[in-house]
Every structure is written in C-alpha cells, then in structure tokens.
Scaffold this motif. Structure first.
Motif, PDB file in Angstrom:
ATOM      1  N   SER A  29       0.488  19.866  -6.719  1.00  0.00           N
ATOM      2  CA  SER A  29       1.590  19.180  -6.044  1.00  0.00           C
ATOM      3  C   SER A  29       2.564  20.236  -5.531  1.00  0.00           C
ATOM      4  O   SER A  29       3.090  21.035  -6.312  1.00  0.00           O
ATOM      5  N   THR A  43      -4.997  18.572 -10.145  1.00  0.00           N
ATOM      6  CA  THR A  43      -4.006  18.219  -9.135  1.00  0.00           C
ATOM      7  C   THR A  43      -3.098  19.401  -8.828  1.00  0.00           C
ATOM      8  O   THR A  43      -2.646  20.103  -9.736  1.00  0.00           O
ATOM      9  N   TYR A  59      -6.594   9.067  -8.483  1.00  0.00           N
ATOM     10  CA  TYR A  59      -6.299   8.663  -9.855  1.00  0.00           C
ATOM     11  C   TYR A  59      -6.889   7.293 -10.209  1.00  0.00           C
ATOM     12  O   TYR A  59      -6.906   6.922 -11.382  1.00  0.00           O
ATOM     13  N   HIS A  80      -2.759  19.940 -13.993  1.00  0.00           N
ATOM     14  CA  HIS A  80      -1.764  19.624 -12.970  1.00  0.00           C
ATOM     15  C   HIS A  80      -0.876  20.835 -12.741  1.00  0.00           C
ATOM     16  O   HIS A  80      -0.291  21.372 -13.681  1.00  0.00           O
ATOM     17  N   LEU A  89      -3.154  10.914  -3.995  1.00  0.00           N
ATOM     18  CA  LEU A  89      -3.009  10.855  -5.452  1.00  0.00           C
ATOM     19  C   LEU A  89      -3.481   9.513  -5.995  1.00  0.00           C
ATOM     20  O   LEU A  89      -4.215   9.449  -6.986  1.00  0.00           O
TER      21      LEU A  89
END
Length: 408
Positions: A341, A339, A249, A369, A245
């Motif tokens: 997660s 992303t 980022y 995300h 991450l």
C-alpha cells in the motif's frame, strides 16, 4: 552626482526589482499551491504538480531573492526588502517537498534521479495497447480490457498485472494512465488494464465482481497470452486500489468470498499479490473524516463524499452494513495475498490515517503487508511521472512485484 549616473542607477534599480518581482510571481503561485489547502478538482491537480515539481518554484524563488537583494543594495529599500522577504518565504516553502522527498528516499533506500525528474505525465506513453478484448457481457453492455504485452518476453510464461483505474468509482476508463502499463511491460509483465461498471447508480455490489470476473478471464486465457496463472497481481489507483484490495481479499478460499461473486461465469479468481496506490481501506472512515471548511462544498457534494455516496447509495448512517461489506479492512487477516500500500502523507482526499490503521491491523493479524508513506505527496502524486514520489513508488512496486510474482 551627475544626472547621467543618477539615471543609470535608477534604471538598474528598477530593472533588478522588476526581475525580482517577475521571478517571485511563479514562486508565490507554487508556494501557495504547496501550503494552502485545495478546494476544487483543478486546484488539487495543480497542487499535485506543484509539490512534485516544487524544485522549479524553488529556483524561481532563489532568483527572486537574489535579484531583490541586489535591488535593495541599489537603493530600492522598501520594495526590495518586501520582495526579498516574500521570495525567501517561498524558497523555504518550495524546498520542503524536496527535502522531505530526500528524507523519505533515504529511509526507503531508493535513489532519486534528477535526470528523470522532467518526464511526461503518466497519462501519456510512447505506445498503446496491443489489443482490446471483451472480457464479459453484462446486461447488454460489454466490459473491455486492454492487453499490453512485453516487447521482449524473456520466458514462455511470465507474470501478469491486472490494472484497475481510479476515478472515485464514477469516472475513468481503462489505460487512462498508460505510462504505468508501459513501465510494467518494460519489466516483463503482461498487463490487462480493465474497465468496470461505474456509479451512479450505486455499483458497490457490482464493481468488485467485475474485477474478479476480469481476473478469472485472465486466468482462463493465461496460456494464450503467455501468462503464468500462478503469477498474477492486482494493482489499482485510488478507487481502483480499493477495488483491487477488495477483489483480492474476497477471492479464492477466503473469508468473504461470497460477498462479491464474480459478475461472469468464471473459475479461480485468486491472485498472488495486490498493490494499492492511495486506495481506501475503510469507506466509513474515509467518509467520516472531518471535512475542512475550505473544502466542505467540494468534499460533501462533489468529488469526495458525493462520490462515495454515489458508489454506496447512501451515507454510513443509512448504509452502515454496506460500508462495512464494501471495505477491504473488513477482510484483512493473516491469509490475504501479500499487499503493498503506497500512500501520500499529504493526501487530502484519501487521508493517510486510514492506511496507517490498516497497516497496524495487518501487522496485528500477521498478514504480509507493507505500507509506504511518502510524506509530502498529494493524492494521485504518480501523475507526475518524473516526480520524486512516483520514482519512490516505482522502486517500491518493482521490488514488491519482483518478490511476489517474479517480475523482472
């Protein structure tokens, strides 16, 4: 009643009670690992497999309950009743992960397979990497990566995944979960499973740069390995998820690009997507979460807080700026790479509150995300490769990578 009949009845009662107790023992052990909090690394690993394979405990509990009821009917009133009660409680405890898994699977639209339930752990695979390459030399040390190529590439230039191992920033090595490498290649991706510098000494200023260096190396050598430089994803587990991450980022034309410069001379280090399995977003939050009394020693001095201290070099009180700089949540904004997660809802090392907060902030920022929480799962649940948690994670990751880097 004839003596022979009394003897046979006593033997039958003792036999069935013995069967009930023998079946209850493993059921009690599995149920205890599910219900009780763990206090050491060993118990954590046992808890992972107890939750992922709780169906085995449920079968033992069911057998123990049935045998205890028979023993009760044969006259073993006290022992039979006690064994039946304990076995019934274990049956409930061991069925909770199974029921929760099916609930989560329905919510996610993922079919669960009992045929795939009993597979070897993620630490094993049917093959090894195709090559091991030095991607950087830093201070006289070599940083290596393993190259895993698809057995049957279907296109000239395909997608790639740079895989970052876990280990709380202090241990671990490349290809430590080779089943993930193998699975990704089975779906058409070339995998670059990397090493990075471990703590201690504190490596929070170095490890993210190592990951960016590896991505830059992959981009420079993309054509050589049959990779499309515009279809590269970062993926990591635990500490590796955090580093993935952070590198994603702070790469490319982004805020924070200079926070962690690549640790080698390289060009573009941007990626098209990033996947984090139970990786922390906010290190100070992870550190400050209340430490239960049953794990105070372990989390403060050993596997938990101690490893964050080794990585950063101090507590949030002493190194507040470092914790902020080293936290992916600091750089969460609308233009971060897409992303995914994936988090265990019962994770007692990286608590899900951190991931939930990051998902909320990502939504508010307008970032692409997706946050997936598997309710019953522990930290590193995917080690149990056939477990329902790993099945759901693979389905989500496969779908995400299909849409972001067009992985087959």
């Amino acid at each position: 009643m004839p003596v022979k009949t009394r003897l046979s009845g006593r033997l039958a009662r003792r036999f069935t009670l013995g069967v009930a107790i023998a079946a209850a023992v493993p059921a009690v052990l599995v149920a205890a690992l599910i219900v009780l909090p763990f206090s050491t690394r060993t118990f954590w690993l046992l808890a992972v497999f107890a939750r992922e394979y709780s169906l085995l405990g449920a079968l033992a509990a069911l057998a123990a309950t049935a045998a205890a009821v028979v023993a009760l009917r044969l006259g073993a009133r006290r022992a039979g009743a006690m064994t039946a009660a304990v076995a019934a409680l274990c049956l409930v405890a061991t069925l909770v992960p199974v029921v929760t898994a099916h609930h989560d699977a329905r919510r996610l639209g993922v079919p669960l397979s009992y045929a795939d339930y009993f597979q070897r752990p993620a630490t094993t695979a049917d093959r090894g990497p195709d090559a091991t390459v030095t991607y950087a030399r830093i201070g006289g040390s070599e940083l290596l990566l393993d190259v895993w190529r698809p057995r049957s590439p279907v296109e000239k230039l395909g997608p790639a995944v740079v895989l970052v191992h876990g280990g709380s920033w202090t241990k671990g090595r490349r290809s430590m979960t080779p089943r993930w490498d193998e699975w990704l290649t089975e779906h058409g991706a070339t995998v670059f499973d990397i090493d990075y510098r471990l703590a201690p000494p504190a490596t929070w200023t170095q490890a993210p740069g190592d990951v960016r260096c590896a991505v830059g190396w992959v981009r420079r050598n993309a054509v050589r390995y049959g990779v499309d430089a515009g279809r590269i994803a970062l993926m990591g587990m635990s500490a590796g998820g955090h580093l993935a991450l952070l590198a994603a980022y702070t790469s490319g034309d982004t805020v924070g690009e200079n926070a962690f410069p690549p640790s080698c001379e390289t060009g573009d280090t941007s990626v098209s997507a990033v996947v984090s399995l139970y990786g922390p977003y906010d290190l100070a939050c992870s550190y400050d979460l209340a430490v239960p009394w049953w794990a105070a020693k372990w989390l403060s001095d050993g596997e938990g807080r101690g490893m964050v201290l080794d990585f950063i070099g101090g507590s949030p009180e002493k190194e507040r700026a470092a914790y902020k700089t080293a936290s992916p949540i600091t750089y969460l904004r609308a233009d971060v790479p897409p992303t995914l997660s994936v988090q265990g809802g019962h994770d007692q090392i990286e608590y899900p509150d951190d991931g939930r907060r990051a998902a909320r902030l990502a939504h508010e920022a307008g970032a692409s995300h997706r946050y997936v929480e598997i309710g019953y799962a522990c930290h590193a649940f995917d080690l149990a490769w056939g477990g329902f948690g790993a099945q759901m994670a693979r389905a989500e990751i496969g779908d995400f990578l299909r849409h972001t880097i067009r992985m087959g």
